[in-house]
Structures are given as structure tokens and as C-alpha cells.
Scaffold this motif. Structure first.
Motif, mmCIF file in Angstrom:
data_model
loop_
_atom_site.group_PDB
_atom_site.id
_atom_site.type_symbol
_atom_site.label_atom_id
_atom_site.label_comp_id
_atom_site.label_asym_id
_atom_site.label_seq_id
_atom_site.Cartn_x
_atom_site.Cartn_y
_atom_site.Cartn_z
ATOM 1 N N VAL A 1 30.363 43.728 28.776
ATOM 2 C CA VAL A 1 30.407 42.864 29.245
ATOM 3 C C VAL A 1 29.292 43.766 30.055
ATOM 4 N N PHE B 1 29.354 31.840 30.213
ATOM 5 C CA PHE B 1 30.214 31.204 31.776
ATOM 6 C C PHE B 1 29.483 30.737 32.747
ATOM 7 N N ILE C 1 28.223 33.360 35.046
ATOM 8 C CA ILE C 1 28.927 34.146 36.451
ATOM 9 C C ILE C 1 27.992 35.414 35.614
ATOM 10 N N ALA D 1 37.114 45.953 38.295
ATOM 11 C CA ALA D 1 38.037 44.901 38.305
ATOM 12 C C ALA D 1 38.288 46.230 36.622
ATOM 13 N N MET E 1 40.416 47.609 33.863
ATOM 14 C CA MET E 1 40.915 47.862 32.541
ATOM 15 C C MET E 1 40.617 48.021 31.291
ATOM 16 N N PHE F 1 43.511 40.059 34.860
ATOM 17 C CA PHE F 1 41.732 40.883 34.933
ATOM 18 C C PHE F 1 41.184 39.672 34.498
ATOM 19 N N PRO F 2 39.831 39.334 35.172
ATOM 20 C CA PRO F 2 39.035 38.253 35.279
ATOM 21 C C PRO F 2 39.222 38.243 33.591
ATOM 22 N N GLU G 1 37.201 36.100 31.444
ATOM 23 C CA GLU G 1 35.531 35.948 31.578
ATOM 24 C C GLU G 1 35.426 37.313 30.232
ATOM 25 N N GLN G 2 35.747 38.425 31.896
ATOM 26 C CA GLN G 2 35.873 40.013 31.408
ATOM 27 C C GLN G 2 36.284 40.500 29.716
ATOM 28 N N LEU G 3 37.490 40.177 30.267
ATOM 29 C CA LEU G 3 38.683 41.126 28.835
ATOM 30 C C LEU G 3 38.347 40.065 27.731
#
Lengths: 215, 215
Positions: free
Chosen positions: A172, A183, A185, A195, A199, B156-157, B159-161
Motif C-alpha cells: 500500500v 479508490f 483515497i 490498521a 494487519m 481492516f480497511p 482497499e488496503q486489504l
DNA sequence: CGAATTCCTGACTTAGAAATCAGAAATGAC
DNA sequence: GTCATTTCTGATTTCTAAGTCAGGAATTCG
């Protein structure tokens, strides 16, 4: 010519060289060697293009100077790991990954360079392997092997596991432009970072451990 | 000029164009747009440089033709996912990731392109997002959100995942040159691929699930 | 076959980026 | 303040790679 690879800038020339080097690091790591233009670095550092050639002979030298600087930054951060030598292997791995994540957020050039040159191969990769990535890769593999031998980690190929963990960790961060594009963001907010760390360190690393922690 | 973006080559010109396009895809994905030279593609395809300009107006067009071809290859593979619509969200995610891994091994250009252009931003990323990566990213995010809402996945968010899972998945594929350099091994052997799939789908994805499977 | 079309090439032009250099400006030691 | 040194620049050259073009070779279709 002034000193090129020094980390601590001294005098007027040193400061200019450091500024050039920092701009170069940012650009090289984001775009790769050839899509960066000397004129762009010069503009970013607020100097003429000829000044780049005064402080660094040519583009390749400037690239190496930027990478050496990055290497010094990383090494300074990684000193902290010396304190973890008496932990269990899996705890060492966890701490190493936590530090890797923090370094990657602080110096996003690291992950980007790994991705760029690690895919392309060639002489710059060879240079990076000996100066920047190889030692850490091999150190992490040793830790993973020890953790597997101790029955703490599932027995996946250690090299694969190390590379995958790092790739997951910087995903990320490296791909922030794509996340923005897909997205809309920005993944660098403090909450998002927290987060992210959870994760990677709890969920993903937890999944690799023999006795995963329950939620 | 012959047809440029066709997938099925027809006639002598079509075959030549397809060969050029395949070489271009391999090179562009490994090295990125600007470090690829038209002369290199021409040499790789066994034609003169002028032939590239006969079939494709310029370098940017050739790049887009190569990417459209990749997109067609991927789309054909992803048809298989239509059969998974009635599974649970987390099972859908798992199947989508399994397919993503298989596609990535078969067409390693995909992950490399994502990494290269996803870091750099710019107009090629925008183009890719609409033609190649955006739809899949958003589809996966929807599945992840559903899985979280259903209590199957840790919150978890999304998009991040999704980005992290994909980055983890293609890590060892993209970074094969670095793995070769650092460890002297090739991560593409059948056993390594099997271990890789298990690591990603069982261990990592397992760690993201609310009720992880025990070993 | 033979002519029309498609395909391909070698030689060339153009564009743009890296590198050089003579000299101007800034710095700092005295 | 002044002079030696360092730092920096505009102008220019060199180099590299993309792109063009006129014409030759191969293919195809009557």
C-alpha cells in the motif's frame, strides 16, 4: 568537485549536494532511473543542470550517491534491532518486520527501489543487492529458518516467505498512486497506518505462525 | 497499416504484429515504458525498427496495444469467476485470489505492470486503471466489504486489504530477479509455486479471517 | 501468371536529454 | 576589504533513441 556521498552536509556546496541528492532519491525511487531527467532533478533542487554535474559526475553517480544515502538512513534505523537478539526467532521476525514497516513509511523510497530494480534485474540490482537489500534479505531468511526449526513458524520456503512479507508490507505504500486512482483515497493517514501495521504484523504474520493468536 | 489491437493474428502482417506485441509486452512489463527501446523490441521480434512503426504508429500506441492484449488474456481467464457468485463472500475472495495467482504465474506481465505504473502515477496509470486494474480492484473491494459485513473477515480497511493481498501474491513473481540475485534460486519451480499458493491462500488469507483454520 | 496490395527495410531526419566548458558569482580565510 | 577558492550558471556540444520515407520484397487474388 565536492564530496559526493557524504551524509552530513557541510558548507554551501555540501548543502546543495545534499538537496540534489534528496530530490534525486525521491525521483529515482518513484520513477526509476531512466524516466528521471537531470533537468527535473535540477528544477526540483532549484539549481541549474550543470550544478548536478559539478557535484556528481554523471547520472549514474548521482543515482549511486542517492542510494548510498538511503542505505545510510536505513542502517541508522536498523541499529535498533540489535536489542532484539535474545528474543525468540518469531519475535525477532516480528520486530524486524515492524521496523521494516516503520522505515518504509518514513523512507518510502526503499520499497519502491526494491520493486523497481528487483523486477528489472541488471547491474543496478547487483549493486543494490550488495549495498542495500542483500544483507537484510539473508538476515531475515536466517531468522525465518530458525523460527521454522523451532516449530514457531509454518514450514514454507524461507526465501519466499521473506520476500512475500516484505512485498505485502510495502504494497500500500508503493502503490499509493494506484490506490488514489482506483479508490480516490490516500493510504498514508495515521489511522490507516495503524490498521496497516496491525494487519501485517497480527493478521498476516499470525497466519504464518504455527499457533495463531485468536481474535 | 494493419489492424493493431487484434488478439487473433491473421495473415503474415498479423502474425508479425502479434510477435512484436508479445515481445513488447514482455519488455514493457519487465522494464517499464522508458527503459524499453524500440530497437530492442525490433531485435527481439526479429524485424527492423521501421516495421514497428508500420504496425503501430509510435511507442505509446505499441504500449497500449500490448496492454490491451494483456487485458484480453486476463479477461478470458477471469470468466471462470462467474461460477463462484453463489459462494460465501470469503470463499469468493479466496477463489478470486487463487485465480489471480494462477494468472500471475501464467502472465507475469500483469503484476509487473501494476507495480511499475501503480508506483509512478501519471496518464499510463489512469489508462490502466480504466482498462485493466480498476474494475478488478473495485470488485475485490466489494467482496471484501461483504465478507467483513458477514463477520467472515477481520475488519481492516478493504482497499488496503485488497492491495496488500495482491502485492503479497505477486511479490515472489515480480521479484524473481532479486530472489535470483540475493539467494541464487528460481522461485518458479512447480513445488515452489504450490507452496506459494498454500502460503497465500491458507496462511495469509487464513490470518485475515475471523475464524482461522488451525494447522 | 501478373498486377495490386500488403508488408518490410535501410538510410535518414528530428527531438530531446546528458554532458562539457569557459567564465561569473558567492564564499570564506586572512 | 581583498584575494584565493569554491560553487554555480548559460551556452553549447555530443549522444541516443524515436520517428519518417522512398522504394524493394513478399503475398494474395484475379
Amino acid at each position: 568537485m565536492a564530496e559526493a556521498a557524504t551524509t552530513v552536509p557541510v558548507g554551501k556546496g555540501g548543502r546543495t549536494a545534499a538537496r540534489i541528492r534528496d530530490v534525486a532519491l525521491e525521483m529515482f525511487s518513484r520513477l526509476g532511473f531512466e524516466r528521471v531527467m537531470m533537468a527535473g532533478i535540477a528544477a526540483g533542487a532549484g539549481v541549474s543542470q550543470a550544478t548536478l554535474h559539478y557535484h556528481f559526475q554523471d547520472k549514474a553517480q548521482l543515482w549511486r550517491a542517492a542510494m548510498l544515502h538511503l542505505s545510510a538512513l536505513i542502517s541508522a534505523e536498523e541499529r535498533r534491532l540489535e536489542a532484539t537478539a535474545d528474543l525468540s526467532s518469531v519475535a525477532q521476525l516480528r520486530e524486524a518486520m515492524r521496523l521494516f514497516l516503520r522505515i518504509s513509511w518514513k523512507h518510502p523510497a526503499l520499497g519502491r527501489i526494491i520493486a523497481l530494480e528487483g523486477m528489472a534485474g541488471g547491474e543496478r540490482l547487483a549493486w543494490l543487492d550488495s549495498h542495500l537489500t542483500g544483507p537484510r534479505n539473508r538476515r531475515l531468511v536466517a531468522i525465518v529458518r530458525a523460527a521454522i526449526a523451532a516449530g514457531e513458524l509454518k514450514p514454507f520456503p524461507a526465501e519466499q516467505l521473506v520476500i512475500t512479507l516484505q512485498a505485502a508490507g510495502v504494497g500500500v505504500i508503493n502503490l499509493a498512486p494506484m490506490i488514489q486512482q482506483s479508490f480516490g483515497i490516500d493510504p498514508a493517514s495515521p489511522e490507516a497506518r495503524q490498521a496497516h501495521e496491525t494487519m501485517i504484523l497480527d493478521a498476516l504474520l499470525g497466519g504464518l505462525m504455527i499457533q495463531p493468536e485468536q481474535t
